[in-house]
Design an enzyme around this catalytic site. Structure first.
Site, mmCIF file in Angstrom:
data_model
loop_
_atom_site.group_PDB
_atom_site.id
_atom_site.type_symbol
_atom_site.label_atom_id
_atom_site.label_comp_id
_atom_site.label_asym_id
_atom_site.label_seq_id
_atom_site.Cartn_x
_atom_site.Cartn_y
_atom_site.Cartn_z
ATOM 1 N N ASP A 9 -18.092 3.232 -27.554
ATOM 2 C CA ASP A 9 -18.760 1.952 -27.055
ATOM 3 C C ASP A 9 -19.650 1.739 -28.339
ATOM 4 O O ASP A 9 -20.807 2.682 -28.304
ATOM 5 C CB ASP A 9 -19.631 1.968 -25.844
ATOM 6 C CG ASP A 9 -20.107 0.896 -25.522
ATOM 7 O OD1 ASP A 9 -20.012 -0.182 -26.318
ATOM 8 O OD2 ASP A 9 -20.834 0.604 -24.330
ATOM 9 N N ASP A 105 -16.017 -4.379 -28.449
ATOM 10 C CA ASP A 105 -16.863 -3.242 -29.104
ATOM 11 C C ASP A 105 -16.622 -1.860 -28.341
ATOM 12 O O ASP A 105 -17.350 -0.988 -28.467
ATOM 13 C CB ASP A 105 -18.334 -3.503 -28.954
ATOM 14 C CG ASP A 105 -19.205 -3.451 -27.693
ATOM 15 O OD1 ASP A 105 -18.395 -3.337 -26.603
ATOM 16 O OD2 ASP A 105 -20.223 -2.666 -27.871
ATOM 17 N N GLU A 106 -15.468 -1.867 -27.329
ATOM 18 C CA GLU A 106 -15.251 -0.601 -26.599
ATOM 19 C C GLU A 106 -13.844 -0.329 -27.030
ATOM 20 O O GLU A 106 -12.912 -1.117 -27.069
ATOM 21 C CB GLU A 106 -15.598 -0.773 -25.435
ATOM 22 C CG GLU A 106 -16.891 -0.716 -24.746
ATOM 23 C CD GLU A 106 -17.125 -0.972 -23.340
ATOM 24 O OE1 GLU A 106 -16.399 -0.564 -22.705
ATOM 25 O OE2 GLU A 106 -17.938 -1.712 -23.291
HETATM 26 P P1 TTP Z 1 -21.808 -4.164 -24.258
HETATM 27 O O1 TTP Z 1 -21.454 -2.924 -24.686
HETATM 28 O O2 TTP Z 1 -21.858 -4.315 -22.783
HETATM 29 O O3 TTP Z 1 -23.393 -4.177 -24.965
HETATM 30 P P2 TTP Z 1 -23.966 -3.806 -26.288
HETATM 31 O O4 TTP Z 1 -22.979 -3.333 -27.225
HETATM 32 O O5 TTP Z 1 -24.699 -5.041 -26.809
HETATM 33 O O6 TTP Z 1 -24.980 -2.739 -25.987
HETATM 34 P P3 TTP Z 1 -24.933 -1.152 -25.589
HETATM 35 O O7 TTP Z 1 -25.590 -0.366 -26.813
HETATM 36 O O8 TTP Z 1 -25.586 -1.107 -24.241
HETATM 37 O O9 TTP Z 1 -23.285 -1.032 -25.287
HETATM 38 O O10 TTP Z 1 -21.334 -5.405 -24.660
HETATM 39 C C1 TTP Z 1 -20.625 -5.638 -26.179
HETATM 40 C C2 TTP Z 1 -20.963 -7.074 -26.641
HETATM 41 O O11 TTP Z 1 -20.248 -7.887 -25.914
HETATM 42 C C3 TTP Z 1 -22.620 -7.255 -26.754
HETATM 43 O O12 TTP Z 1 -23.010 -6.904 -28.014
HETATM 44 C C4 TTP Z 1 -22.488 -8.609 -26.734
HETATM 45 C C5 TTP Z 1 -21.262 -9.150 -25.877
HETATM 46 N N1 TTP Z 1 -21.829 -9.465 -24.440
HETATM 47 C C6 TTP Z 1 -21.891 -10.767 -24.064
HETATM 48 O O13 TTP Z 1 -21.592 -11.670 -24.880
HETATM 49 N N2 TTP Z 1 -22.552 -11.130 -22.617
HETATM 50 C C7 TTP Z 1 -22.655 -10.120 -22.027
HETATM 51 O O14 TTP Z 1 -23.071 -10.196 -20.762
HETATM 52 C C8 TTP Z 1 -22.223 -8.515 -22.002
HETATM 53 C C9 TTP Z 1 -22.493 -7.626 -21.256
HETATM 54 C C10 TTP Z 1 -21.967 -8.548 -23.518
HETATM 55 MG MG MG Z 2 -21.573 -1.669 -26.618
#
Ligand code: TTP
Ligand code: MG
Length: 354
Positions: A9, A105-106
């Site tokens: 992630d 992103d995962e």
């Molecule tokens: P996430 O992996 O949930 O968040 P993140 O990568 O920003 O943070 P973390 O370090 O906690 O993993 O989501 C990945 C991307 O998806 C995030 O950068 C932006 C997008 N996203 C949205 O646009 N809206 C949302 O509600 C969420 C949860 C994510």
């Molecule tokens: Mg993330």
């Protein structure tokens, strides 16, 4: 030995990319999302500095602005994030027997056949981190476990730049103290219902009477109980890059001979079906395209409640869409297309037979 699954992630993905592109904002709170001056819309994501102010994904942008007016607010540059995502997935692909992308992103990696044990998986994960950082200047958090459930929860525990390994025999104890909310399928409503039953942690759930859970939640109750034991047999599923496969035909002469149109539709379905088998795919959605003599063009879709690769399902659905929507005009073109595709390689035989 059982499987070894890695979950990757990326850390605060959108904002991390923005920081990389604009070094001058690094260290400041950064929010990517709607424009606070416009007053509407939400936060897509924010970096960890902004999270200290209580800002979160999905929050109204105005609330984020009130919490930290000095943050750097940036619009969503989706094309850029998509490009970077593609590059990261390409890196990951090299390390996996099977790769399942999960959003931008995962990803889940099945590495069972490449590493002999968890030690090997840990070294592989370190290599993955190193390569992503060298090539993309971005960090990620990684979880390693005996299945997708454990790997995904493990990756979220130490962020940013974390690496958490949970072996098969540690899975149940690892999950026990965590909130039930971390399990897939447990939203706010289920969480409240479980709380009323005295179940707060995954450990509480694991020691609850499974037949009672089944009575209350049905099939989901059984699933919850299994997850709480650290059991999850779902496969890492490779998705096809191609979004759809289709064929269409323009008639020499416009026609209102329904039998003829259905015969052509059957032939088109057979061609599409051959492609599906050749590429080892299954589908869920069937789309019919129809163009009338006056060039009016319509597309109609139906998503089946199951995944299939059978010709009969394709023919029947295409026909049904045609008959249900047919207008009193001559037809110039028909086409059939399948989407919602999944690569069947390595999937269980059972699924082929639906
Ligand atoms: P996430 O992996 O949930 O968040 P993140 O990568 O920003 O943070 P973390 O370090 O906690 O993993 O989501 C990945 C991307 O998806 C995030 O950068 C932006 C997008 N996203 C949205 O646009 N809206 C949302 O509600 C969420 C949860 C994510
Ligand atoms: Mg993330």
């Amino acid at each position: 030995m059982g499987r070894i699954i890695i979950h990757v992630d990326m850390d605060h993905f959108f904002t991390a990319i923005e920081e990389r592109e604009r070094p001058e904002i690094k260290g400041k709170p950064v929010v990517v999302g709607a424009d606070p001056k416009k007053g509407r819309g939400v936060v897509s994501t924010c970096n960890y500095e902004a999270r200290k102010f209580g800002i979160k994904s999905g929050m109204p942008i105005l609330r984020a602005y009130k919490l930290c007016p000095d943050a750097v607010f940036l619009p969503v540059n989706y094309e850029l994030y998509k490009k970077v995502s593609g590059e990261i997935m390409e890196i990951l692909q090299k390390y996996a027997d099977k790769l399942e992308r999960w959003g931008l992103d995962e990803a889940f990696l099945d590495v069972s056949s490449r590493v002999g044990n968890y030690k090997g998986a840990e070294s592989l994960a370190k290599e993955v981190k190193k390569e992503i950082f060298e090539k993309e200047k971005l960090t990620c958090s990684i979880g390693i476990g005996p299945n997708k459930l454990v790997a995904k929860i493990a990756s979220s525990l130490k962020k940013p730049d974390g690496l958490t390994v949970v072996k098969e025999n540690e899975a149940k104890a690892f999950l026990a103290p965590l909130s039930v909310r971390r399990l897939i399928g447990v939203g706010r409503k289920t969480e409240i219902k479980l709380k009323e039953m005295g179940i707060k942690t995954i450990g509480d759930l694991a020691s609850y009477d499974p037949s009672k859970l089944a009575d209350i939640f049905g099939v989901m109750g059984v699933k919850l109980y299994l997850m709480a034991q650290g059991i999850d047999e779902s496969e890492v599923r490779e998705r096809e890059d191609r979004k759809s496969i289709g064929r269409e035909l323009t008639f020499d002469e416009d026609t209102n001979d329904l039998d003829f149109v259905i015969r052509i539709l059957d032939i088109l379905s057979e061609c599409v079906h051959k492609d599906i088998l050749k590429k080892d795919l299954s589908f869920k959605t069937v789309t019919l395209k129809i163009r009338y003599e006056n060039f009016e063009t319509h597309v109609y879709s139906k998503t089946l409640p199951f995944r299939t690769r059978q010709l009969e399902h394709l023919k029947k659905t295409a026909k049904e869409l045609l008959v249900n929507h047919l207008r009193d005009l001559k037809i110039r073109l028909v086409g059939v297309r399948v989407s919602n595709l999944v690569l069947m390689r390595g999937q269980r035989k059972l699924e082929l037979d639906v």
